[in-house]
Scaffold this motif. Structure first.
Motif, PDB file in Angstrom:
ATOM      1  N   PRO A 106       0.658  -1.554  -0.032  1.00  0.00           N
ATOM      2  CA  PRO A 106       0.043   0.201   0.086  1.00  0.00           C
ATOM      3  C   PRO A 106       0.899   1.252  -0.092  1.00  0.00           C
ATOM      4  CG  PRO A 106      -0.682  -1.664   1.574  1.00  0.00           C
ATOM      5  CD  PRO A 106       0.317  -1.981   1.050  1.00  0.00           C
ATOM      6  N   HIS A 107       1.966   0.964   0.544  1.00  0.00           N
ATOM      7  CA  HIS A 107       2.995   2.431   0.705  1.00  0.00           C
ATOM      8  C   HIS A 107       3.370   3.029  -0.696  1.00  0.00           C
ATOM      9  CE1 HIS A 107       2.484   1.709   5.036  1.00  0.00           C
ATOM     10  NE2 HIS A 107       3.214   2.865   4.930  1.00  0.00           N
ATOM     11  N   LEU A 108       3.730   1.856  -1.104  1.00  0.00           N
ATOM     12  CA  LEU A 108       3.897   1.605  -2.812  1.00  0.00           C
ATOM     13  C   LEU A 108       3.051   2.536  -3.455  1.00  0.00           C
ATOM     14  CD1 LEU A 108       6.617  -1.159  -3.110  1.00  0.00           C
ATOM     15  CD2 LEU A 108       7.655   0.971  -2.599  1.00  0.00           C
ATOM     16  N   MET A 109       2.106   1.986  -3.543  1.00  0.00           N
ATOM     17  CA  MET A 109       0.785   2.248  -4.259  1.00  0.00           C
ATOM     18  C   MET A 109       0.635   4.071  -4.127  1.00  0.00           C
ATOM     19  SD  MET A 109      -3.206   0.273  -4.660  1.00  0.00           S
ATOM     20  CE  MET A 109      -3.692   0.657  -3.107  1.00  0.00           C
ATOM     21  N   VAL A 110       0.221   3.889  -3.038  1.00  0.00           N
ATOM     22  CA  VAL A 110      -0.753   5.259  -3.020  1.00  0.00           C
ATOM     23  C   VAL A 110       0.430   6.430  -2.753  1.00  0.00           C
ATOM     24  CG1 VAL A 110      -1.544   6.649  -1.296  1.00  0.00           C
ATOM     25  CG2 VAL A 110      -1.886   4.741  -0.581  1.00  0.00           C
ATOM     26  N   ARG A 111       1.953   5.884  -3.095  1.00  0.00           N
ATOM     27  CA  ARG A 111       3.517   6.407  -3.358  1.00  0.00           C
ATOM     28  C   ARG A 111       3.708   6.813  -5.274  1.00  0.00           C
ATOM     29  NH1 ARG A 111       8.703   5.457  -4.759  1.00  0.00           N
ATOM     30  NH2 ARG A 111       9.989   6.801  -5.283  1.00  0.00           N
ATOM     31  N   SER A 112       3.405   5.955  -5.194  1.00  0.00           N
ATOM     32  CA  SER A 112       3.114   6.223  -7.130  1.00  0.00           C
ATOM     33  C   SER A 112       2.315   7.047  -7.523  1.00  0.00           C
ATOM     34  CB  SER A 112       3.287   4.439  -7.255  1.00  0.00           C
ATOM     35  OG  SER A 112       3.402   5.029  -9.055  1.00  0.00           O
ATOM     36  N   LEU A 113       1.138   6.512  -7.014  1.00  0.00           N
ATOM     37  CA  LEU A 113      -0.517   6.935  -7.736  1.00  0.00           C
ATOM     38  C   LEU A 113      -0.143   9.097  -7.571  1.00  0.00           C
ATOM     39  CD1 LEU A 113      -3.042   4.975  -6.594  1.00  0.00           C
ATOM     40  CD2 LEU A 113      -2.561   5.765  -8.770  1.00  0.00           C
ATOM     41  N   VAL A 114       0.051   9.285  -5.793  1.00  0.00           N
ATOM     42  CA  VAL A 114       0.532  10.909  -5.466  1.00  0.00           C
ATOM     43  C   VAL A 114       1.393  11.413  -6.070  1.00  0.00           C
ATOM     44  CG1 VAL A 114       0.586  12.461  -4.193  1.00  0.00           C
ATOM     45  CG2 VAL A 114      -0.248  10.598  -3.507  1.00  0.00           C
ATOM     46  N   GLN A 115       2.530  10.588  -6.156  1.00  0.00           N
ATOM     47  CA  GLN A 115       3.960  11.101  -7.301  1.00  0.00           C
ATOM     48  C   GLN A 115       3.512  11.704  -8.556  1.00  0.00           C
ATOM     49  OE1 GLN A 115       7.682   8.672  -7.581  1.00  0.00           O
ATOM     50  NE2 GLN A 115       8.841  10.487  -6.544  1.00  0.00           N
ATOM     51  N   ASN A 116       3.007  11.130  -9.541  1.00  0.00           N
ATOM     52  CA  ASN A 116       2.381  10.286 -10.645  1.00  0.00           C
ATOM     53  C   ASN A 116       2.004  11.386 -11.151  1.00  0.00           C
ATOM     54  OD1 ASN A 116       4.683   8.040 -12.190  1.00  0.00           O
ATOM     55  ND2 ASN A 116       2.995   6.811 -10.947  1.00  0.00           N
ATOM     56  N   ALA A 117       0.711  11.602  -9.904  1.00  0.00           N
ATOM     57  CA  ALA A 117      -0.542  12.634 -10.464  1.00  0.00           C
ATOM     58  C   ALA A 117       0.539  14.173  -9.738  1.00  0.00           C
ATOM     59  CB  ALA A 117      -1.196  12.687  -9.573  1.00  0.00           C
ATOM     60  N   LEU A 118       1.347  14.928  -9.305  1.00  0.00           N
ATOM     61  CA  LEU A 118       1.939  15.105  -9.643  1.00  0.00           C
ATOM     62  C   LEU A 118       2.726  15.699 -10.068  1.00  0.00           C
ATOM     63  CD1 LEU A 118       2.759  17.880  -7.428  1.00  0.00           C
ATOM     64  CD2 LEU A 118       4.491  16.457  -6.582  1.00  0.00           C
ATOM     65  N   MET A 119       3.668  14.646 -10.898  1.00  0.00           N
ATOM     66  CA  MET A 119       4.737  15.181 -12.459  1.00  0.00           C
ATOM     67  C   MET A 119       3.675  15.061 -13.271  1.00  0.00           C
ATOM     68  SD  MET A 119       7.019  11.940 -10.812  1.00  0.00           S
ATOM     69  CE  MET A 119       8.015  11.594 -12.829  1.00  0.00           C
ATOM     70  N   SER A 120       2.600  14.870 -13.136  1.00  0.00           N
ATOM     71  CA  SER A 120       2.021  14.894 -14.618  1.00  0.00           C
ATOM     72  C   SER A 120       1.069  16.117 -14.614  1.00  0.00           C
ATOM     73  CB  SER A 120       0.565  14.137 -14.807  1.00  0.00           C
ATOM     74  OG  SER A 120      -0.422  14.575 -15.480  1.00  0.00           O
ATOM     75  N   SER A 121       1.384  17.312 -13.379  1.00  0.00           N
ATOM     76  CA  SER A 121       0.237  18.351 -12.974  1.00  0.00           C
ATOM     77  C   SER A 121       1.828  19.572 -13.759  1.00  0.00           C
ATOM     78  CB  SER A 121      -0.054  18.398 -12.219  1.00  0.00           C
ATOM     79  OG  SER A 121      -1.546  17.889 -11.451  1.00  0.00           O
ATOM     80  N   LEU A 122       3.115  18.964 -13.016  1.00  0.00           N
ATOM     81  CA  LEU A 122       4.165  20.335 -12.841  1.00  0.00           C
ATOM     82  C   LEU A 122       3.971  19.749 -14.653  1.00  0.00           C
ATOM     83  CD1 LEU A 122       6.312  18.970 -10.289  1.00  0.00           C
ATOM     84  CD2 LEU A 122       4.519  20.671 -10.324  1.00  0.00           C
ATOM     85  N   ARG A 123       4.250  18.651 -15.929  1.00  0.00           N
ATOM     86  CA  ARG A 123       4.178  18.580 -16.592  1.00  0.00           C
ATOM     87  C   ARG A 123       3.028  19.322 -17.404  1.00  0.00           C
ATOM     88  NH1 ARG A 123       2.101  15.093 -20.381  1.00  0.00           N
ATOM     89  NH2 ARG A 123       4.105  14.624 -22.910  1.00  0.00           N
ATOM     90  N   THR A 124       2.123  19.665 -17.377  1.00  0.00           N
ATOM     91  CA  THR A 124       0.138  19.739 -17.716  1.00  0.00           C
ATOM     92  C   THR A 124       1.268  21.574 -17.955  1.00  0.00           C
ATOM     93  OG1 THR A 124      -0.859  18.152 -17.787  1.00  0.00           O
ATOM     94  CG2 THR A 124      -1.795  20.409 -17.818  1.00  0.00           C
ATOM     95  N   ALA A 125       2.185  22.012 -16.751  1.00  0.00           N
ATOM     96  CA  ALA A 125       1.658  23.734 -16.336  1.00  0.00           C
ATOM     97  C   ALA A 125       3.166  24.183 -17.106  1.00  0.00           C
ATOM     98  CB  ALA A 125       1.703  23.615 -15.268  1.00  0.00           C
ATOM     99  N   GLY A 126       3.710  22.987 -17.633  1.00  0.00           N
ATOM    100  CA  GLY A 126       5.375  23.857 -18.033  1.00  0.00           C
ATOM    101  C   GLY A 126       6.302  23.519 -17.135  1.00  0.00           C
ATOM    102  N   LEU A 127       6.083  23.154 -16.119  1.00  0.00           N
ATOM    103  CA  LEU A 127       7.317  23.042 -16.054  1.00  0.00           C
ATOM    104  C   LEU A 127       8.193  21.686 -16.113  1.00  0.00           C
ATOM    105  CD1 LEU A 127       4.929  23.893 -12.442  1.00  0.00           C
ATOM    106  CD2 LEU A 127       7.097  25.549 -13.138  1.00  0.00           C
ATOM    107  N   SER A 128       9.007  21.870 -14.923  1.00  0.00           N
ATOM    108  CA  SER A 128       9.791  20.183 -15.146  1.00  0.00           C
ATOM    109  C   SER A 128       9.717  19.308 -14.185  1.00  0.00           C
ATOM    110  CB  SER A 128      11.222  21.150 -14.643  1.00  0.00           C
ATOM    111  OG  SER A 128      11.900  19.882 -14.989  1.00  0.00           O
ATOM    112  N   TRP A 129       9.332  18.378 -14.787  1.00  0.00           N
ATOM    113  CA  TRP A 129       8.633  17.411 -13.508  1.00  0.00           C
ATOM    114  C   TRP A 129       9.249  15.962 -13.820  1.00  0.00           C
ATOM    115  CZ3 TRP A 129       7.611  12.819 -16.947  1.00  0.00           C
ATOM    116  CH2 TRP A 129       7.479  13.033 -17.894  1.00  0.00           C
TER     117      TRP A 129
END
Length: 246
Positions: free
Chosen positions: A172-195
């Protein structure tokens, strides 16, 4: 408690990404931007982890065991800048206690930056933030640290010492970490920030040695690029994010 992940990982990912999108849109130009983004990520992780682990056996990790703190730690840019702020804000107080934190970071970076996961672990060199067996920035630790938890403390100690041991890492730790981290990275990418993902100490060293690294990143540059991890396929990961958010 309601389990948002039960609706499907992709739905959960999109809900998180949209929340991060809103924070970036509303706070990018504000001084609290970095802190707000990290707090949102950490709160999302801790809150959803509590749901996923309800009724499960307790992990052995309680913040007082540095066994896994010889592993390579990767982090997003906001997490890197949050740690750099911590180092700058606490440098003088820590020096009075005999802890030269910038010096420790520079020292470990001199021979560990660019290491693969296996090579970093083989060095068996503790993280520079460990003091008397405790993490100096525990409350601000990156998602990578939060998402690594074991059910067996003795097995962790044996494994990081080089033994062939099953460390029984919490899924569960690995799964939740992956989902949150990837969602954050995706949003940074969408905003034109280095992700990208960066090796933590190498990236923090770069941030500490530049007076405008944080602002350059907010403006769309990537001042942390020399510390980007090599095994990061931006094209493949970006395509996955596009599919998930389509």
């Amino acid at each position: 408690m309601t389990d948002p992940i039960s609706q499907g990982p992709s739905s959960f990912f999109n809900a998180l990404a949209q929340a991060f999108d809103a924070t970036i849109r509303e706070r990018r130009a504000r001084p609290e931007f970095i802190g707000a983004l990290c707090l949102q990520a950490f709160d999302s992780f801790e809150g959803n982890l509590a749901i996923q682990t309800e009724g499960a056996p307790a992990v052995a990790c309680e913040g007082d065991c540095p066994a896994c703190c010889v592993l390579r730690v990767v982090a997003t840019a906001p997490e890197v800048f949050l740690v750099a702020r911590f180092v700058t804000a606490n440098q003088r107080a820590l020096a009075q206690r005999g802890v030269d934190l910038p010096g420790r970071i520079a020292a470990i970076n001199a021979f560990a930056n660019g290491c693969s996961e296996n090579a970093r672990m083989a060095l068996r060199q503790p993280c520079p933030y460990i003091e008397a067996g405790l993490c100096l920035l525990y409350r601000l630790r990156p998602l990578a640290c939060r998402g690594h938890a074991s059910y067996d403390k003795s097995a962790c100690i044996a494994a990081t010492a080089g033994a062939d041991a099953d460390t029984a890492i919490s899924t569960p730790h690995l799964m939740v970490r992956s989902l949150v981290q990837n969602a954050l990275m995706s949003s940074l990418r969408t905003a034109g920030l280095s992700w990208r993902l960066y090796e933590l100490n190498g990236a923090v060293a770069l941030a500490l040695n530049s007076t405008d690294a944080e602002q350059r990143w907010i403006d769309g540059d990537d001042p942390l690029l020399p510390a980007a991890i090599a095994d990061f396929d931006a094209a493949e990961i970006g395509a996955t994010f596009d599919t998930l958010r389509a």
